[in-house]
Design a protein around this motif. Sequence first.
Motif, mmCIF file in Angstrom:
data_model
loop_
_atom_site.group_PDB
_atom_site.id
_atom_site.type_symbol
_atom_site.label_atom_id
_atom_site.label_comp_id
_atom_site.label_asym_id
_atom_site.label_seq_id
_atom_site.Cartn_x
_atom_site.Cartn_y
_atom_site.Cartn_z
ATOM 1 N N MET A 32 1.192 -0.928 0.190
ATOM 2 C CA MET A 32 -0.150 0.106 0.257
ATOM 3 C C MET A 32 0.610 1.283 0.055
ATOM 4 S SD MET A 32 -3.007 0.651 1.934
ATOM 5 C CE MET A 32 -3.376 1.879 2.732
ATOM 6 N N PHE A 33 1.978 1.539 1.192
ATOM 7 C CA PHE A 33 2.287 2.668 0.876
ATOM 8 C C PHE A 33 4.202 2.216 0.574
ATOM 9 C CE2 PHE A 33 -0.844 4.306 3.786
ATOM 10 C CZ PHE A 33 -1.402 5.298 3.597
ATOM 11 N N HIS A 51 1.113 17.838 9.412
ATOM 12 C CA HIS A 51 1.664 17.479 8.206
ATOM 13 C C HIS A 51 2.428 18.697 7.200
ATOM 14 C CE1 HIS A 51 -0.115 13.432 9.402
ATOM 15 N NE2 HIS A 51 -0.113 12.845 7.866
ATOM 16 N N TYR A 52 2.195 19.583 7.594
ATOM 17 C CA TYR A 52 2.583 20.666 7.257
ATOM 18 C C TYR A 52 4.141 20.731 7.538
ATOM 19 C CZ TYR A 52 3.516 25.240 4.749
ATOM 20 O OH TYR A 52 4.394 26.459 4.285
ATOM 21 N N ARG A 102 2.479 11.527 10.440
ATOM 22 C CA ARG A 102 2.429 9.913 10.740
ATOM 23 C C ARG A 102 2.768 8.660 9.626
ATOM 24 N NH1 ARG A 102 -1.410 8.367 14.554
ATOM 25 N NH2 ARG A 102 -0.545 9.666 16.116
ATOM 26 N N ASP A 103 2.169 9.500 8.415
ATOM 27 C CA ASP A 103 2.150 8.333 7.483
ATOM 28 C C ASP A 103 3.706 8.522 6.007
ATOM 29 O OD1 ASP A 103 1.755 10.797 5.606
ATOM 30 O OD2 ASP A 103 -0.073 9.899 5.556
ATOM 31 N N GLN A 104 4.860 9.575 6.936
ATOM 32 C CA GLN A 104 5.633 10.209 6.356
ATOM 33 C C GLN A 104 5.152 10.994 4.649
ATOM 34 O OE1 GLN A 104 8.554 7.137 7.001
ATOM 35 N NE2 GLN A 104 8.684 7.377 9.393
ATOM 36 N N ARG A 105 4.138 10.833 4.790
ATOM 37 C CA ARG A 105 3.978 12.009 3.439
ATOM 38 C C ARG A 105 3.800 13.186 3.642
ATOM 39 N NH1 ARG A 105 -0.574 8.792 0.093
ATOM 40 N NH2 ARG A 105 -1.325 8.796 2.391
#
Length: 153
Positions: A1-2, A125-126, A131-134
């Motif tokens: 998935m990732f 996330h900015y 958490r998902d490293q994206r």
Amino acid sequence: MFEHDLRLENACHFSRFDAGHPLSTFSPHDFQLEEAVWATAEHYFQAHKFRDRAYGEKIRLAIDARLAHKLGNTWWKRKRADWKSIRRTIMTRAMYSKCIQNSAVKQALLDTGDLLLVETSAYDHYWGIGRDQRGENMLGQVLMAIREKLRER
């Protein structure tokens, strides 16, 4: 998935909230900017979220970066309307001033060489990778741009 991002394994990881890390916005390396002395980059950043000068001064005088962060993130105080469009510029000003006025911070940044700089926040996330490293890792990008500018000098 990732897919796992292999660049992250060899990166320089830091947390914006780690006062002990020189690349953190919480590190106690004061600097002068806009005719005032700022205790941390976090103080400068949080104070500029608001047009209310008195409230900005209250943030500037906060006893530490944690309190400055708390005051800058109150739900009842309205942020300036253009905040999202200027926040990267404000952070760049703070971190660049901190680096050029504190030789230890400047050297710590230059010592990272060509490593990817990663702010490890699991929730932001900015500024961080999330958490998902994206996430956008904007603080890491700001620091890498400053590093290049310092090398050019």
